[in-house]
Design a protein around this motif. Structure first.
Motif, PDB file in Angstrom:
ATOM      1  N   ASN A  68       0.933  -1.146   0.045  1.00  8.42           N
ATOM      2  CA  ASN A  68      -0.037  -0.004  -0.090  1.00  8.42           C
ATOM      3  C   ASN A  68       0.873   1.345   0.137  1.00  8.42           C
ATOM      4  N   TYR A  69       2.165   1.249  -0.193  1.00  5.76           N
ATOM      5  CA  TYR A  69       3.043   2.408  -0.258  1.00  5.76           C
ATOM      6  C   TYR A  69       2.747   3.272  -1.381  1.00  5.76           C
ATOM      7  N   SER A  70       2.448   4.717  -1.132  1.00  5.50           N
ATOM      8  CA  SER A  70       2.008   5.290  -1.989  1.00  5.50           C
ATOM      9  C   SER A  70       2.885   6.528  -2.273  1.00  5.50           C
ATOM     10  N   GLY A  71       4.005   6.489  -1.978  1.00  7.37           N
ATOM     11  CA  GLY A  71       5.254   7.122  -2.388  1.00  7.37           C
ATOM     12  C   GLY A  71       5.758   7.039  -3.984  1.00  7.37           C
ATOM     13  N   GLU A  72       6.533   7.903  -4.187  1.00  8.90           N
ATOM     14  CA  GLU A  72       7.114   7.645  -5.748  1.00  8.90           C
ATOM     15  C   GLU A  72       8.384   6.735  -5.747  1.00  8.90           C
ATOM     16  N   ASP A  73       8.916   6.780  -4.703  1.00  2.32           N
ATOM     17  CA  ASP A  73      10.258   6.028  -4.803  1.00  2.32           C
ATOM     18  C   ASP A  73      10.215   4.381  -3.660  1.00  2.32           C
ATOM     19  N   VAL A 121      11.920   0.423   0.463  1.00  3.07           N
ATOM     20  CA  VAL A 121      12.191  -0.846   0.740  1.00  3.07           C
ATOM     21  C   VAL A 121      13.898  -1.221   1.095  1.00  3.07           C
ATOM     22  N   ALA A 122      14.563  -0.474   0.185  1.00  6.95           N
ATOM     23  CA  ALA A 122      15.968  -0.655   0.814  1.00  6.95           C
ATOM     24  C   ALA A 122      16.144  -0.016   2.045  1.00  6.95           C
ATOM     25  N   CYS A 157      11.663   6.244   7.167  1.00  5.65           N
ATOM     26  CA  CYS A 157      12.163   5.516   6.075  1.00  5.65           C
ATOM     27  C   CYS A 157      11.468   6.381   4.887  1.00  5.65           C
ATOM     28  N   TYR A 158      10.072   6.938   5.023  1.00  4.50           N
ATOM     29  CA  TYR A 158       9.345   7.435   3.888  1.00  4.50           C
ATOM     30  C   TYR A 158      10.451   8.824   3.531  1.00  4.50           C
ATOM     31  N   ALA A 159      10.734   9.560   4.791  1.00  5.71           N
ATOM     32  CA  ALA A 159      11.322  10.658   4.263  1.00  5.71           C
ATOM     33  C   ALA A 159      12.635  10.537   3.754  1.00  5.71           C
ATOM     34  N   ILE A 160      13.295   9.492   3.941  1.00  4.61           N
ATOM     35  CA  ILE A 160      14.583   9.246   3.245  1.00  4.61           C
ATOM     36  C   ILE A 160      14.233   8.803   1.781  1.00  4.61           C
ATOM     37  N   ALA A 161      13.181   8.298   1.350  1.00  6.32           N
ATOM     38  CA  ALA A 161      12.847   7.760   0.173  1.00  6.32           C
ATOM     39  C   ALA A 161      12.371   9.040  -0.601  1.00  6.32           C
ATOM     40  N   GLU A 162      11.437   9.674  -0.088  1.00  3.90           N
ATOM     41  CA  GLU A 162      10.728  10.873  -0.795  1.00  3.90           C
ATOM     42  C   GLU A 162      11.217  12.173  -0.600  1.00  3.90           C
ATOM     43  N   GLY A 163      12.099  12.507   0.492  1.00  6.50           N
ATOM     44  CA  GLY A 163      12.602  13.807   0.419  1.00  6.50           C
ATOM     45  C   GLY A 163      11.654  14.582   1.367  1.00  6.50           C
ATOM     46  N   SER A 164      10.594  14.093   1.889  1.00  9.20           N
ATOM     47  CA  SER A 164       9.680  15.029   2.479  1.00  9.20           C
ATOM     48  C   SER A 164       9.031  14.000   3.807  1.00  9.20           C
ATOM     49  N   SER A 165       8.344  14.565   4.644  1.00  8.09           N
ATOM     50  CA  SER A 165       7.731  13.939   5.831  1.00  8.09           C
ATOM     51  C   SER A 165       6.272  13.714   5.229  1.00  8.09           C
ATOM     52  N   PRO A 166       5.820  12.372   5.630  1.00  8.34           N
ATOM     53  CA  PRO A 166       4.650  11.910   5.013  1.00  8.34           C
ATOM     54  C   PRO A 166       3.382  12.556   5.808  1.00  8.34           C
ATOM     55  N   LYS A 167       2.532  13.167   4.767  1.00  4.69           N
ATOM     56  CA  LYS A 167       1.090  13.579   5.684  1.00  4.69           C
ATOM     57  C   LYS A 167       0.264  12.431   5.878  1.00  4.69           C
ATOM     58  N   PRO A 205      -2.314  11.207   4.635  1.00  2.00           N
ATOM     59  CA  PRO A 205      -2.776  10.165   3.607  1.00  2.00           C
ATOM     60  C   PRO A 205      -1.892   9.325   2.977  1.00  2.00           C
ATOM     61  N   LYS A 206      -0.634   9.362   3.411  1.00  2.00           N
ATOM     62  CA  LYS A 206       0.494   8.547   2.945  1.00  2.00           C
ATOM     63  C   LYS A 206       0.671   7.450   3.909  1.00  2.00           C
ATOM     64  N   PHE A 207      -0.012   7.335   4.980  1.00  2.00           N
ATOM     65  CA  PHE A 207       0.256   6.088   5.842  1.00  2.00           C
ATOM     66  C   PHE A 207      -0.860   5.173   5.382  1.00  2.00           C
ATOM     67  N   PRO A 208      -0.007   4.003   5.144  1.00  2.00           N
ATOM     68  CA  PRO A 208      -1.047   2.708   5.130  1.00  2.00           C
ATOM     69  C   PRO A 208      -2.043   2.478   6.131  1.00  2.00           C
ATOM     70  N   PRO A 209      -3.087   1.953   5.928  1.00  2.00           N
ATOM     71  CA  PRO A 209      -4.141   1.732   6.902  1.00  2.00           C
ATOM     72  C   PRO A 209      -3.559   1.078   7.909  1.00  2.00           C
ATOM     73  N   ALA A 210      -2.995   0.129   7.832  1.00  2.00           N
ATOM     74  CA  ALA A 210      -2.376  -0.811   8.871  1.00  2.00           C
ATOM     75  C   ALA A 210      -1.370  -0.070   9.900  1.00  2.00           C
ATOM     76  N   ILE A 211      -1.061   0.915   9.512  1.00  2.00           N
ATOM     77  CA  ILE A 211      -0.048   1.684  10.366  1.00  2.00           C
ATOM     78  C   ILE A 211      -0.626   2.978  11.135  1.00  2.00           C
ATOM     79  N   ALA A 212      -1.643   3.432  10.073  1.00  2.00           N
ATOM     80  CA  ALA A 212      -2.256   4.903  10.650  1.00  2.00           C
ATOM     81  C   ALA A 212      -2.991   4.670  12.120  1.00  2.00           C
ATOM     82  N   PRO A 213      -2.971   5.653  12.963  1.00  2.00           N
ATOM     83  CA  PRO A 213      -3.513   5.694  14.225  1.00  2.00           C
ATOM     84  C   PRO A 213      -5.182   5.251  13.906  1.00  2.00           C
TER      85      PRO A 213
END
Length: 506
Positions: free
Chosen positions: A310-315, A320-321, A387-397, A399-407
Motif C-alpha cells: 500500500n506504499y503510495s510514494g514515488e520511490d 524498501v532498501a 524511511c519515507y522521508a529518506i525515500a521521498e525527501g519529505s515527511s509523510p502527510k 494520507p500517505k500512511f498505510p491503513p495498517a499503520i495509521a492511528p
C-alpha cells in the motif's frame, strides 16, 4: 576603563537572548555586554536562568560543574561553594511575574541601579509571552466558549515592555515575538500596528529598524520577520524581531546605517548538528528493556514490511532498501542505551563560528541527551515516517500512511491531522522547535529510522543553538518547554553584533 553595555532582559525564559548578548565580543575581544537583570516567572526556567547567570561569574566554569555533568545527581550546593558568585547571580536573575506590584518594585530598583552606572549605554531585550498571538494559540482560543480577545491580557503584555521602556529609556531595545503577531487582531484592529505605535512613542521616542529586508524601501510588517535559517540556525524559525533606537541617538547615526543581520553562506541542516551525536534507542512506555525494545522494533519492521503493497510514494525501491537497512543495522549493532555516557565530536560540517559557539572541549558527556518512552504502536509509525522521508525527501502527510499503520483515530482522515507525524529531515533545517515538543514526539521524529524515536532535549537544544554546556533544569517536560520557548542564542549573538556599532554614537 572599559565598561560593558548593560542589559535588562524581560520575559527571559531560560536565557536564550541573554546568552547571545553575553557572549558578544567587541573589537578588543572584551565582553561587549553584561546582563544587569533578567526576569522570568516560570520556576524551572528561572532556575536554568540563574544557573547560567552564576556560571557567567567565572572566566572558566568551575570544575565542580563538569564533575556534576559527568557523574549526574542533584548537583553541587553552589551557594555553599561559591557564596559571592551565587549571591550576584541571584540578584541578577529574578523569579517574578512582570506586571505585578512586587515585580514592578523589584525591577524599578534594579533599573535605577543599572541606569545610574551605565552612562547611557543600555539595552532592553525580551519577548513578551506569545500564546495569544500564535496561530495555534488563536485557533485554540477560538474554540473556547465566551473567549473575548480584548479581555485576554496576554495580547497586551507588550505594554509592560513599553512601561519599562518609559522608565528605563535605554539607548536600544530588541523585542522578539511570534510570526502570528503580524496578523493578530483585537476587535478588528491589527495588533502589530498598535505595537509599533506604542513602541515608537515610548519614553523619549524610538526609531524602529528591521534586521532583514531591503533597507531602501518603507518598512512594512513583513520586514520585521526574521527567518532564522537564513542566518546559520539549523531550524526554520520565523520570528518578529523589532530593534528600536532612541530618537536622539538615531539622529546621530550615519544616514546609511541600519542594523542588519548578515545572511550565512549556506543553510545549516539537521545533519550538520545532529548526525554525529551518540546513537540512542527509543524507550518503551511499558516494560522497557533493551530486549523488549528489540522485540518491539522487530514487530514494527514487520508491520512496515507488511504494508509495502500500500506504499503510495514515488520511490518504493529506496523505501524498501531503507527498511532492509534498518533490519540489518538492528541485527548488527549494539544499540541498546537510552542515554550515552560519552560525548562525540561535533560534526566537521558545522560552520566554524557556530561550531565554536556550541563546543566546549571540557565536556565529557551531553546533559539531556536521553530518550523518552513511546508506545510500541508508535514505533511502526516513526519507522515508516523516517524511511519515507529518506525515500521521498519529505515527511509523510496522513494520507500517505498505510491503513495498517495509521492511528485508529476517528478524525485521522479529516484533514486536521495531516502533519501529525513529522520527521526532521537530515538535509534541511528542522521545523520550528516549539514548546509542543514537551507534549509528545510526533512532530519531532529523529531522521535516523534505526533509532526510531523523537528528539532528546539536547538534540532540540542543538537545533536551537544552545551551547553543549548549557544545562536546563526541572523535569524533562519543563526542559522541553524551556528549549521550545527560547530565542536561539546564536541568532541572539548576531543581533547583539548588529546593534553594537550604535554605541559608538551614544
Amino acid at each position: 576603563m572599559f565598561e560593558p553595555i548593560r542589559i535588562v532582559d524581560l520575559f527571559s525564559g531560560p536565557g536564550g537572548l541573554s546568552e547571545g548578548f553575553a557572549t558578544c565580543k567587541n573589537k578588543e575581544g572584551q565582553n561587549a555586554y553584561a546582563i544587569g537583570i533578567s526576569v522570568e516567572k516560570e520556576k524551572a526556567a528561572h532556575r536554568t536562568l540563574r544557573l547560567r547567570s552564576f556560571l557567567r561569574e567565572f572566566s572558566d566554569f568551575p570544575p565542580e560543574y563538569y564533575s556534576w555533568l559527568k557523574d549526574g545527581g542533584d548537583g553541587p550546593d553552589w551557594k555553599d561553594l561559591y557564596p559571592d558568585e551565587w549571591l550576584r547571580a541571584s540578584e541578577e536573575a529574578l523569579c517574578a511575574e512582570l506586571g505585578t506590584p512586587d515585580a514592578t518594585e523589584l525591577l524599578s530598583g534594579a533599573i535605577k541601579r543599572i541606569g545610574g552606572a551605565a552612562n547611557g549605554r543600555t539595552v532592553l531585550i525580551g519577548g513578551p509571552p506569545c500564546q495569544a498571538y500564535s496561530l495555534v494559540g488563536r485557533a485554540r482560543n477560538s474554540g473556547k466558549k465566551d473567549y473575548v480577545p480584548a479581555k485576554d491580557q496576554r495580547h497586551f503584555l507588550y505594554r509592560e515592555y513599553c512601561r519599562v521602556l518609559n522608565e528605563f529609556s535605554p539607548a536600544v531595545f530588541v523585542m522578539e515575538n511570534v510570526k502570528g503577531m503580524l496578523s493578530s487582531t483585537v476587535e478588528g484592529l491589527a495588533i502589530f500596528g498598535q505595537v509599533r505605535a506604542d513602541l515608537e512613542s515610548s519614553g523619549r521616542g524610538y526609531k524602529l529598524y528591521a534586521l532583514s529586508g531591503d533597507e531602501n524601501t518603507e518598512l512594512t510588517p513583513q520586514h520585521f520577520l526574521v527567518q532564522a535559517e537564513d542566518f546559520g540556525i539549523p531550524q526554520a524559525r520565523h520570528r518578529v524581531i523589532i530593534v528600536g533606537v532612541r530618537r536622539d541617538i538615531a539622529s546621530r547615526l550615519p544616514h546609511w546605517f541600519s542594523p542588519r543581520l548578515k545572511k550565512s553562506e549556506r543553510i545549516v541542516t539537521v545533519a550538520d548538528v545532529l548526525s554525529n551525536m551518540p546513537l540512542l534507542r527509543s524507550g518503551l512506555s511499558r516494560n522497557d528493556s533493551p530486549a523488549a525494545w528489540r522485540e518491539a522494533m522487530e514487530t514494527a519492521i514487520q508491520h512496515v514490511e507488511g504494508s509495502i503493497a500500500n506504499y503510495s510514494g514515488e520511490d518504493k525501491g529506496t523505501f524498501v532498501a531503507t527498511v532492509n537497512e534498518v533490519r540489518a543495522r538492528l541485527a548488527s549493532s549494539s544499540l541498546q542505551g537510552r542515554w550515552s555516557p560519552v560525548r562525540t565530536p561535533l560534526p566537521a560540517t558545522i560552520p566554524s563560528k557556530l561550531r565554536s559557539f556550541l563546543n566546549d572541549p571540557r565536556l565529557s558527556t551531553l546533559h539531556g541527551h536521553e530518550t523518552r518512552a513511546h508506545m510500541p504502536s508508535d514505533l511502526s509509525r516513526y519507522l515508516f515516517a523516517a524511511c519515507y522521508a529518506i525515500a521521498e525527501g519529505s515527511s509523510p502527510k496522513s494520507p500517505k500512511f498505510p491503513p495498517a499503520i495509521a492511528p485508529q483515530h476517528v478524525n485521522w482522515t479529516s484533514g486536521k491531522f495531516d502533519d501529525r507525524f513529522r520527521v526532521q529531515r537530515w538535509n534541511h533545517p528542522s521545523s520550528t522547535v516549539t514548546s509542543h515538543i514537551s507534549k509528545d514526539g510526533h512532530y519531532f521524529i529523529h531522521a535516523d529510522p534505526c533509532q526510531c524515536r523523537s528528539l532528546t532535549v539536547r538534540e532540540a537544544a542543538r537545533l536551537q543553538t544552545f551551547p553543549d554546556n548549557y544545562v536546563f533544569l526541572g523535569t524533562r517536560t519543563e526542559q522541553y518547554v524551556q528549549v521550545g520557548n527560547a530565542v536561539p542564542p546564536f541568532l541572539a549573538l548576531q543581533i547583539a553584533e548588529a546593534i553594537l556599532p550604535i554605541f559608538d554614537y551614544v
